[in-house]
Design a protein around this motif. Structure first.
Motif, mmCIF file in Angstrom:
data_model
loop_
_atom_site.group_PDB
_atom_site.id
_atom_site.type_symbol
_atom_site.label_atom_id
_atom_site.label_comp_id
_atom_site.label_asym_id
_atom_site.label_seq_id
_atom_site.Cartn_x
_atom_site.Cartn_y
_atom_site.Cartn_z
ATOM 1 N N PRO A 88 0.829 -1.211 0.000
ATOM 2 C CA PRO A 88 0.000 0.000 0.000
ATOM 3 C C PRO A 88 0.860 1.257 0.000
ATOM 4 O O PRO A 88 2.011 1.245 0.425
ATOM 5 C CB PRO A 88 -0.818 -0.115 1.282
ATOM 6 C CG PRO A 88 -0.154 -1.142 2.108
ATOM 7 C CD PRO A 88 0.675 -1.992 1.219
ATOM 8 N N ILE A 89 0.267 2.316 -0.482
ATOM 9 C CA ILE A 89 0.924 3.623 -0.499
ATOM 10 C C ILE A 89 0.263 4.447 0.603
ATOM 11 O O ILE A 89 -0.940 4.718 0.545
ATOM 12 C CB ILE A 89 0.770 4.289 -1.873
ATOM 13 C CG1 ILE A 89 1.446 3.419 -2.937
ATOM 14 C CG2 ILE A 89 1.332 5.701 -1.856
ATOM 15 C CD1 ILE A 89 1.155 3.839 -4.359
ATOM 16 N N VAL A 90 1.053 4.821 1.600
ATOM 17 C CA VAL A 90 0.511 5.487 2.785
ATOM 18 C C VAL A 90 1.461 6.598 3.199
ATOM 19 O O VAL A 90 2.665 6.387 3.285
ATOM 20 C CB VAL A 90 0.362 4.491 3.959
ATOM 21 C CG1 VAL A 90 -0.180 5.174 5.200
ATOM 22 C CG2 VAL A 90 -0.509 3.317 3.561
ATOM 23 N N GLY A 91 0.912 7.780 3.470
ATOM 24 C CA GLY A 91 1.724 8.863 3.998
ATOM 25 C C GLY A 91 1.333 10.204 3.429
ATOM 26 O O GLY A 91 0.337 10.354 2.736
ATOM 27 N N ALA A 92 2.159 11.194 3.728
ATOM 28 C CA ALA A 92 1.891 12.577 3.344
ATOM 29 C C ALA A 92 2.338 12.836 1.916
ATOM 30 O O ALA A 92 3.387 12.375 1.483
ATOM 31 C CB ALA A 92 2.610 13.528 4.288
ATOM 32 N N TRP A 98 -2.950 13.654 2.582
ATOM 33 C CA TRP A 98 -2.484 12.361 3.079
ATOM 34 C C TRP A 98 -3.100 11.263 2.240
ATOM 35 O O TRP A 98 -4.276 11.317 1.889
ATOM 36 C CB TRP A 98 -2.865 12.204 4.557
ATOM 37 C CG TRP A 98 -2.098 13.158 5.428
ATOM 38 C CD1 TRP A 98 -2.369 14.481 5.629
ATOM 39 C CD2 TRP A 98 -0.924 12.864 6.163
ATOM 40 N NE1 TRP A 98 -1.438 15.032 6.453
ATOM 41 C CE2 TRP A 98 -0.535 14.068 6.807
ATOM 42 C CE3 TRP A 98 -0.165 11.730 6.351
ATOM 43 C CZ2 TRP A 98 0.584 14.128 7.619
ATOM 44 C CZ3 TRP A 98 0.937 11.795 7.166
ATOM 45 C CH2 TRP A 98 1.312 12.991 7.795
ATOM 46 N N LEU A 99 -2.328 10.229 1.954
ATOM 47 C CA LEU A 99 -2.771 9.139 1.089
ATOM 48 C C LEU A 99 -2.827 7.815 1.840
ATOM 49 O O LEU A 99 -1.990 7.537 2.699
ATOM 50 C CB LEU A 99 -1.796 8.964 -0.085
ATOM 51 C CG LEU A 99 -1.572 10.150 -0.998
ATOM 52 C CD1 LEU A 99 -0.506 9.811 -2.020
ATOM 53 C CD2 LEU A 99 -2.863 10.549 -1.670
ATOM 54 N N GLY A 111 -5.769 -1.410 5.817
ATOM 55 C CA GLY A 111 -6.431 -0.108 5.939
ATOM 56 C C GLY A 111 -6.391 0.455 7.352
ATOM 57 O O GLY A 111 -5.971 1.612 7.552
ATOM 58 N N PRO A 112 -6.820 -0.304 8.359
ATOM 59 C CA PRO A 112 -6.750 0.218 9.733
ATOM 60 C C PRO A 112 -5.316 0.501 10.195
ATOM 61 O O PRO A 112 -5.070 1.469 10.916
ATOM 62 C CB PRO A 112 -7.391 -0.892 10.573
ATOM 63 C CG PRO A 112 -8.289 -1.600 9.619
ATOM 64 C CD PRO A 112 -7.574 -1.560 8.301
ATOM 65 N N LEU A 113 -4.366 -0.317 9.761
ATOM 66 C CA LEU A 113 -2.964 -0.057 10.119
ATOM 67 C C LEU A 113 -2.476 1.229 9.459
ATOM 68 O O LEU A 113 -1.748 2.009 10.074
ATOM 69 C CB LEU A 113 -2.084 -1.232 9.695
ATOM 70 C CG LEU A 113 -2.317 -2.538 10.446
ATOM 71 C CD1 LEU A 113 -1.549 -3.680 9.785
ATOM 72 C CD2 LEU A 113 -1.934 -2.397 11.900
ATOM 73 N N ALA A 114 -2.888 1.446 8.221
ATOM 74 C CA ALA A 114 -2.509 2.676 7.520
ATOM 75 C C ALA A 114 -3.111 3.893 8.226
ATOM 76 O O ALA A 114 -2.444 4.920 8.387
ATOM 77 C CB ALA A 114 -2.963 2.616 6.069
ATOM 78 N N ALA A 115 -4.368 3.781 8.649
ATOM 79 C CA ALA A 115 -5.004 4.891 9.362
ATOM 80 C C ALA A 115 -4.272 5.189 10.664
ATOM 81 O O ALA A 115 -4.051 6.354 11.018
ATOM 82 C CB ALA A 115 -6.469 4.547 9.652
#
Length: 124
Positions: A88-92, A98-99, A111-115
């Motif tokens: 996944p792509i996660v971050g600012a 934020w993505l 998803g919950p871990l990314a959040a």
């Protein structure tokens, strides 16, 4: 996913059944949602007739008590968004955006871990 008309035996279901596929209890209109095929090589969201056949066959083999659910009333297909490395792509991003995207088939767990990661980064 295939939308199947319920029958007498299937209408008594009170919870989802997962078996390498899944089927939901009937909705208020008497329909189940059954699925799902996964074809990572496809790059379109066209509904294919063979997908319904595969969903029904998988259901009949895995849950014999629901044999006979063959009346297809609709179907739905989509393309799962993934990145080239399947992470996944996660971050600012620039300007406070934020993505959290490209979770593919693992969105319920990632998803919950990314959040949580985004919240931690926002809060420092």
């Amino acid at each position: 996913m295939s939308v199947l008309a319920g029958h007498a035996a299937s209408r008594s279901m009170r919870s989802n059944v997962c078996y390498g596929g899944y089927i939901t209890p009937v909705d208020s209109q008497g329909f189940h949602v059954c699925g799902a095929t996964f074809q990572p090589w496809l790059n379109h969201s066209d509904v294919l007739a063979d997908d319904d056949v595969r969903n029904i066959a998988n259901l009949a083999q895995s849950v014999p008590a629901l044999h006979g659910l063959t009346d297809v009333r609709g179907a739905w297909a989509a393309v799962r968004a993934t990145s080239p490395d399947h992470m996944p792509i996660v971050g600012a991003l620039d300007d406070g955006l934020w993505l959290s995207l490209a979770h593919g088939s693992h969105g319920l767990s990632s998803g919950p871990l990314a959040a949580r990661l985004i919240c931690a980064q926002l809060l420092g």
